[in-house]
Scaffold this motif. Structure first.
Motif, PDB file in Angstrom:
ATOM      1  N   GLY A  27       0.842  -1.187   0.000  1.00  0.00           N
ATOM      2  CA  GLY A  27       0.000   0.000   0.000  1.00  0.00           C
ATOM      3  C   GLY A  27       0.872   1.229   0.000  1.00  0.00           C
ATOM      4  O   GLY A  27       2.100   1.139  -0.057  1.00  0.00           O
ATOM      5  N   GLU A  28       0.200   2.370   0.077  1.00  0.00           N
ATOM      6  CA  GLU A  28       0.918   3.634  -0.027  1.00  0.00           C
ATOM      7  C   GLU A  28       1.711   3.909   1.249  1.00  0.00           C
ATOM      8  O   GLU A  28       1.149   3.928   2.341  1.00  0.00           O
ATOM      9  N   VAL A  29       3.005   4.095   1.091  1.00  0.00           N
ATOM     10  CA  VAL A  29       3.861   4.335   2.243  1.00  0.00           C
ATOM     11  C   VAL A  29       3.986   5.837   2.518  1.00  0.00           C
ATOM     12  O   VAL A  29       4.025   6.273   3.658  1.00  0.00           O
ATOM     13  N   VAL A  30       4.030   6.622   1.435  1.00  0.00           N
ATOM     14  CA  VAL A  30       4.277   8.061   1.608  1.00  0.00           C
ATOM     15  C   VAL A  30       3.045   8.868   1.238  1.00  0.00           C
ATOM     16  O   VAL A  30       2.586   8.858   0.100  1.00  0.00           O
ATOM     17  N   GLU A  31       2.549   9.562   2.222  1.00  0.00           N
ATOM     18  CA  GLU A  31       1.348  10.353   2.016  1.00  0.00           C
ATOM     19  C   GLU A  31       1.705  11.830   2.041  1.00  0.00           C
ATOM     20  O   GLU A  31       1.140  12.636   1.327  1.00  0.00           O
ATOM     21  N   ARG A  32       2.692  12.155   2.872  1.00  0.00           N
ATOM     22  CA  ARG A  32       3.069  13.553   3.080  1.00  0.00           C
ATOM     23  C   ARG A  32       4.479  13.585   3.667  1.00  0.00           C
ATOM     24  O   ARG A  32       5.033  12.534   4.017  1.00  0.00           O
ATOM     25  N   PRO A  33       5.076  14.764   3.796  1.00  0.00           N
ATOM     26  CA  PRO A  33       6.452  14.825   4.310  1.00  0.00           C
ATOM     27  C   PRO A  33       6.637  14.065   5.630  1.00  0.00           C
ATOM     28  O   PRO A  33       7.645  13.385   5.818  1.00  0.00           O
ATOM     29  N   ALA A  34       5.646  14.150   6.512  1.00  0.00           N
ATOM     30  CA  ALA A  34       5.793  13.480   7.809  1.00  0.00           C
ATOM     31  C   ALA A  34       5.989  11.977   7.651  1.00  0.00           C
ATOM     32  O   ALA A  34       6.677  11.350   8.462  1.00  0.00           O
ATOM     33  N   SER A  35       5.396  11.381   6.595  1.00  0.00           N
ATOM     34  CA  SER A  35       5.594   9.934   6.383  1.00  0.00           C
ATOM     35  C   SER A  35       7.063   9.647   6.089  1.00  0.00           C
ATOM     36  O   SER A  35       7.609   8.633   6.526  1.00  0.00           O
ATOM     37  N   ILE A 112      10.096   6.139  -1.387  1.00  0.00           N
ATOM     38  CA  ILE A 112      10.426   7.566  -1.314  1.00  0.00           C
ATOM     39  C   ILE A 112      11.189   7.990  -2.578  1.00  0.00           C
ATOM     40  O   ILE A 112      10.924   9.037  -3.173  1.00  0.00           O
ATOM     41  N   ASN A 113      12.107   7.144  -3.022  1.00  0.00           N
ATOM     42  CA  ASN A 113      12.914   7.468  -4.199  1.00  0.00           C
ATOM     43  C   ASN A 113      12.054   7.563  -5.461  1.00  0.00           C
ATOM     44  O   ASN A 113      12.416   8.255  -6.410  1.00  0.00           O
ATOM     45  N   SER A 114      10.908   6.905  -5.465  1.00  0.00           N
ATOM     46  CA  SER A 114      10.073   6.940  -6.663  1.00  0.00           C
ATOM     47  C   SER A 114       9.249   8.227  -6.759  1.00  0.00           C
ATOM     48  O   SER A 114       8.657   8.502  -7.795  1.00  0.00           O
ATOM     49  N   ILE A 115       9.211   9.010  -5.701  1.00  0.00           N
ATOM     50  CA  ILE A 115       8.391  10.221  -5.745  1.00  0.00           C
ATOM     51  C   ILE A 115       9.180  11.470  -5.391  1.00  0.00           C
ATOM     52  O   ILE A 115       8.610  12.545  -5.204  1.00  0.00           O
ATOM     53  N   ALA A 116      10.505  11.338  -5.236  1.00  0.00           N
ATOM     54  CA  ALA A 116      11.303  12.515  -4.890  1.00  0.00           C
ATOM     55  C   ALA A 116      12.730  12.306  -5.383  1.00  0.00           C
ATOM     56  O   ALA A 116      13.092  11.223  -5.836  1.00  0.00           O
ATOM     57  N   VAL A 153      16.035  13.988   0.849  1.00  0.00           N
ATOM     58  CA  VAL A 153      14.852  13.814   0.004  1.00  0.00           C
ATOM     59  C   VAL A 153      14.409  15.201  -0.445  1.00  0.00           C
ATOM     60  O   VAL A 153      14.014  16.028   0.387  1.00  0.00           O
ATOM     61  N   LYS A 154      14.505  15.458  -1.771  1.00  0.00           N
ATOM     62  CA  LYS A 154      14.181  16.812  -2.258  1.00  0.00           C
ATOM     63  C   LYS A 154      12.960  16.792  -3.160  1.00  0.00           C
ATOM     64  O   LYS A 154      12.751  15.827  -3.898  1.00  0.00           O
ATOM     65  N   GLU A 155      12.208  17.871  -3.093  1.00  0.00           N
ATOM     66  CA  GLU A 155      11.072  18.095  -4.014  1.00  0.00           C
ATOM     67  C   GLU A 155      10.113  16.905  -4.034  1.00  0.00           C
ATOM     68  O   GLU A 155       9.947  16.222  -5.044  1.00  0.00           O
ATOM     69  N   LEU A 156       9.481  16.710  -2.903  1.00  0.00           N
ATOM     70  CA  LEU A 156       8.529  15.605  -2.762  1.00  0.00           C
ATOM     71  C   LEU A 156       7.391  15.735  -3.781  1.00  0.00           C
ATOM     72  O   LEU A 156       6.855  16.828  -3.966  1.00  0.00           O
ATOM     73  N   PHE A 157       7.030  14.661  -4.416  1.00  0.00           N
ATOM     74  CA  PHE A 157       5.952  14.621  -5.419  1.00  0.00           C
ATOM     75  C   PHE A 157       6.220  15.540  -6.612  1.00  0.00           C
ATOM     76  O   PHE A 157       5.285  16.029  -7.241  1.00  0.00           O
ATOM     77  N   TYR A 158       7.528  15.790  -6.930  1.00  0.00           N
ATOM     78  CA  TYR A 158       7.823  16.732  -8.028  1.00  0.00           C
ATOM     79  C   TYR A 158       7.242  16.243  -9.353  1.00  0.00           C
ATOM     80  O   TYR A 158       6.869  17.033 -10.202  1.00  0.00           O
ATOM     81  N   SER A 159       7.163  14.904  -9.515  1.00  0.00           N
ATOM     82  CA  SER A 159       6.675  14.398 -10.805  1.00  0.00           C
ATOM     83  C   SER A 159       5.183  14.080 -10.779  1.00  0.00           C
ATOM     84  O   SER A 159       4.630  13.644 -11.768  1.00  0.00           O
ATOM     85  N   PRO A 161       2.306  16.296  -9.758  1.00  0.00           N
ATOM     86  CA  PRO A 161       1.754  17.562  -9.238  1.00  0.00           C
ATOM     87  C   PRO A 161       0.375  17.365  -8.627  1.00  0.00           C
ATOM     88  O   PRO A 161       0.000  18.078  -7.686  1.00  0.00           O
ATOM     89  N   ALA A 162      -0.378  16.381  -9.103  1.00  0.00           N
ATOM     90  CA  ALA A 162      -1.726  16.171  -8.562  1.00  0.00           C
ATOM     91  C   ALA A 162      -1.638  15.834  -7.078  1.00  0.00           C
ATOM     92  O   ALA A 162      -2.425  16.331  -6.262  1.00  0.00           O
ATOM     93  N   ARG A 163      -0.643  15.018  -6.727  1.00  0.00           N
ATOM     94  CA  ARG A 163      -0.515  14.650  -5.316  1.00  0.00           C
ATOM     95  C   ARG A 163       0.075  15.797  -4.518  1.00  0.00           C
ATOM     96  O   ARG A 163      -0.236  15.967  -3.331  1.00  0.00           O
ATOM     97  N   ARG A 164       0.937  16.554  -5.151  1.00  0.00           N
ATOM     98  CA  ARG A 164       1.535  17.672  -4.430  1.00  0.00           C
ATOM     99  C   ARG A 164       0.446  18.668  -4.022  1.00  0.00           C
ATOM    100  O   ARG A 164       0.531  19.302  -2.968  1.00  0.00           O
ATOM    101  N   LYS A 165      -0.593  18.749  -4.854  1.00  0.00           N
ATOM    102  CA  LYS A 165      -1.683  19.692  -4.557  1.00  0.00           C
ATOM    103  C   LYS A 165      -2.419  19.317  -3.275  1.00  0.00           C
ATOM    104  O   LYS A 165      -3.042  20.163  -2.645  1.00  0.00           O
ATOM    105  N   PHE A 166      -2.372  18.044  -2.919  1.00  0.00           N
ATOM    106  CA  PHE A 166      -3.085  17.617  -1.720  1.00  0.00           C
ATOM    107  C   PHE A 166      -2.377  18.016  -0.431  1.00  0.00           C
ATOM    108  O   PHE A 166      -2.946  17.915   0.646  1.00  0.00           O
TER     109      PHE A 166
END
Ligand SMILES: Nc1ncnc2c1ncn2[C@@H]1O[C@H](COP(=O)(O)OP(=O)(O)OP(=O)(O)O)[C@@H](O)[C@H]1O
Ligand SMILES: [Mg+2]
Length: 617
Positions: A27-35, A112-116, A153-159, A161-166
């Motif tokens: 399941g989803e491991v990373v939801e937000r920076p705190a994760s 984490i590496n797949s989204i940042a 870990v830089k620029e979380l959800f950079y690729s 943007p839909a998730r970054r909006k959340f």
């Protein structure tokens, strides 16, 4: 101590066999920076770090860098760190069934590496060089750093943007990151934590000295993280199961619940200071929260939320941590055993009357500058004095009672009057409060609330003192039955619940179609107004179905009876009566709160009294 605190043995990172991968909660491991913060701090702790620093930019969205002084990752292992299902922590199904590390899936860094944009800098102590692995390109190159690991870990959800909006505002994301570090920090006083945001130090919690006992270390950390008030307003808990009759004692580390539970007075409107850990892992678990809440049932009213930090230590084979992608939930093999343990642990700690710990400064103090510093209850079971319901017309009886009480108190284990925790009674004001003087200063007691609690506890004890016989309260027949005009509901209730009433020590039978008569009352309440007692119990029965919720109904009925039997406002008490009440409070469990969760007594220290008069001492 914490099983996770033992020094780690570094093993090579390897890819898990596919049959094991399929067993791992996906399941989803990373939801937000705190994760991300949570996963990286987990890794640092698994690596045996004693100092961990977290640096953030823009609430963690632009940068999260977690640096530790742990074991490091060797150059030959580094290329596997970002691979999915590659871990050094488990290798077999058997390992998965008794996980004792925070991580076990080999999933977090890959996710984490797949989204940042990620990089790892790491050095093992015995190697002269550190290496840097670029998560994007896979490039590995030597760099300089001390032993340990930094993950950037830089620029979380950079690729995406839909998730970054959340994501919420930076401030909100920062708050979640801080909360995540706080949760780790509470579990690991042996590790120092610091948290930086935009180059500014936001939080820093120093590691406790290695010599400190686990309880002292926890107190220090709780005080640093949650504030000194948390310690002042809580009680230490340390519970292990005793062997059941005829059973061999359980292994000493099979189950343990320790930590601190907040006093009922410290309860809050929100459940934001409830920390539960299982083998050092912060969890949200219904079994644990329900058990904890249950322990407060008798002392906390309404929607108030207790505060606590409770640590469950349990054989890792008896708890499944592989049920939720973010590991925030667990499943117990025997949830009843765990529920019982947590409930008992908290309940026993809360039951001890704090008046017995006089001088330990855990009294429900007024004002904050006299905030108590330690709260170790010194409750020891004493032969309870008999304190029957007070009755204005029978003051001479009370005098006799007091004589008996005084005799009891002169027994060798009883403290001398100057050591009475709640002090000696001085006076009554407005028929509501008792004033007493003890070593700390002035004690103020709400006499009805206190007496109500005492009666309630006595009734409960009487009810459960003889488990072999059918539970019932000792009853006293009235010489002259008391008839009263009854409503049709009251008549119906008296007939329908004759058994329940009898168990409660009450006998209420029809006298005429519109009249009921009370023929017997519980002995504890023998001197009260029988009719009023009967009416309130019948009303209670009309509201609740006694048979469906036996335990609850019992407590509610007993509470109703206690409230009814307790001294009313405007009753003049003699000094001996007041003293008898104070002595009874000192030996009654939960006597610091009335049945509705309000305090029964308060301490005003000499310093506070001086403060009232601007008197320098
Ligand atoms: N700070 C660190 N210090 C030393 N080794 C680390 C560190 N972070 C990660 N590692 C190594 O990298 C591996 C992969 O880490 P990752 O967090 O992806 O998986 P895990 O911790 O094994 O399991 P989980 O996915 O449950 O967290 C770990 O097993 C560990 O060997
Ligand atoms: Mg991990």
């Amino acid at each position: 101590m914490n099983p996770l605190a033992t020094a780690p043995r570094r093993r090579a990172i390897h890819e898990l066999p596919s049959e094991l991968i399929s067993q791992i909660a996906a399941g989803e491991v990373v939801e937000r920076p705190a994760s991300v913060v949570r996963e990286l701090v987990d890794n640092a702790l698994d690596a045996g770090a004693t100092e961990i620093s977290v640096r953030l930019l823009a609430g963690g969205v632009r940068l999260i860098a977690v640096e530790d002084n742990g074991s490091g990752i060797g150059a030959e292992d580094l290329p596997y760190a970002f691979k999915r299902h590659a871990t050094s922590k488990i290798s077999s199904l058997q390992d998965l069934e008794s996980v004792s590390t925070m991580g076990f899936r080999g999933e977090a860094l890959a996710a984490i590496n797949s989204i940042a944009d990620c990089a790892i800098y790491s050095r093992v102590a015995e190697h002269p060089n550190a290496y840097m692995l670029d998560g994007r390109t896979g490039e590995l190159k030597p760099v300089a750093r001390a032993h340990g690991t930094t993950v950037e870990v830089k620029e979380l959800f950079y690729s995406t943007p839909a998730r970054r909006k959340f994501l919420k505002t930076d401030a909100t994301e920062l708050a979640h990151c801080i909360e995540s570090v706080r949760r780790h920090a509470l579990a690991r006083p042996d590790v120092g934590f610091s948290l930086w945001h935009e180059g500014k130090l936001v939080e820093q919690w120093r590691r406790c000295t290695p010599q400190a006992s686990p309880a002292a270390a926890l107190d220090q950390r709780l005080s640093d993280v949650l504030g000194a008030d948390f310690i002042a307003q809580s009680i230490s808990v340390d519970w292990r199961p005793g062997p059941a009759p005829g059973e061999r004692p359980t292994a000493p580390n099979a189950l343990r619940v320790w930590g601190r539970v907040g006093l009922p007075d410290a309860a809050r409107a929100r459940a934001d200071q409830q920390f539960c850990y299982v083998n050092g892992r912060f969890v949200r678990d219904k079994v644990l929260t329900h058990a904890a809440r249950n322990a407060y049932e008798d002392v906390l009213h309404g929607q108030r939320q207790p505060v606590y930090a409770l640590f469950l230590e349990i054989d890792p084979a008896r708890v499944d941590v592989n049920v939720h992608p973010t590991k925030i939930e667990v499943r117990f093999r025997d949830s009843r055993e765990v529920h019982h343990a947590v409930r008992q642990a908290a309940h026993n700690a809360l039951a001890a009357p704090r008046s017995a710990a006089a001088g330990q400064a855990s009294a429900p103090a007024i004002g904050t500058d006299a905030a108590p510093t330690a709260a170790t209850p010194l409750y020891r079971a004493q032969p309870a004095m008999h304190f029957e319901p007070l009755d204005g017309h029978r003051v001479s009886d009370i005098g006799q009672l007091w004589g008996k009480a005084a005799a009891d108190l002169s027994a060798p284990e009883s403290p001398a009057p100057e050591h009475w925790p709640l002090g000696r009674a001085l006076a009554q004001i407005q028929g509501i409060y008792i004033l007493a003087e003890n070593a700390q200063g002035l004690v103020i007691v709400d006499m009805h609330a206190a007496h109500e609690r005492i009666l309630y506890e006595q009734l409960k004890t009487q009810w459960s003192s003889d488990p072999a016989s059918a539970a019932r309260l000792p009853s006293q027949p009235l010489l002259v039955p008391c008839p009263f005009a009854a409503t049709p509901t009251e008549v119906a209730m008296a007939q329908a619940h004759a058994d329940t009433l009898q168990a409660l020590g009450l006998e209420i039978s029809p006298f005429s179609p519109k009249t009921l008569a009370v023929r017997a009352v519980p002995s504890t309440l023998a001197r009260g107004d029988a009719v009023e007692l009967a009416r309130s119990v019948l009303a209670e029965l009309a509201q609740h179905d006694a048979s469906s919720v036996v335990q609850r109904a019992r407590d509610e009925l007993l509470a109703t009876m206690a409230c009814h039997g307790a001294v009313r406002a405007n009753r003049q008490l003699t000094v001996p009566e007041m003293n008898a009440l104070l002595r009874q409070m000192e030996v009654t469990e939960r006597s610091d709160q009335c049945n509705h969760g309000r305090p029964t007594w308060r301490q005003l220290s000499m310093a506070e009294l001086d403060g009232l008069f601007l008197r320098g001492r």
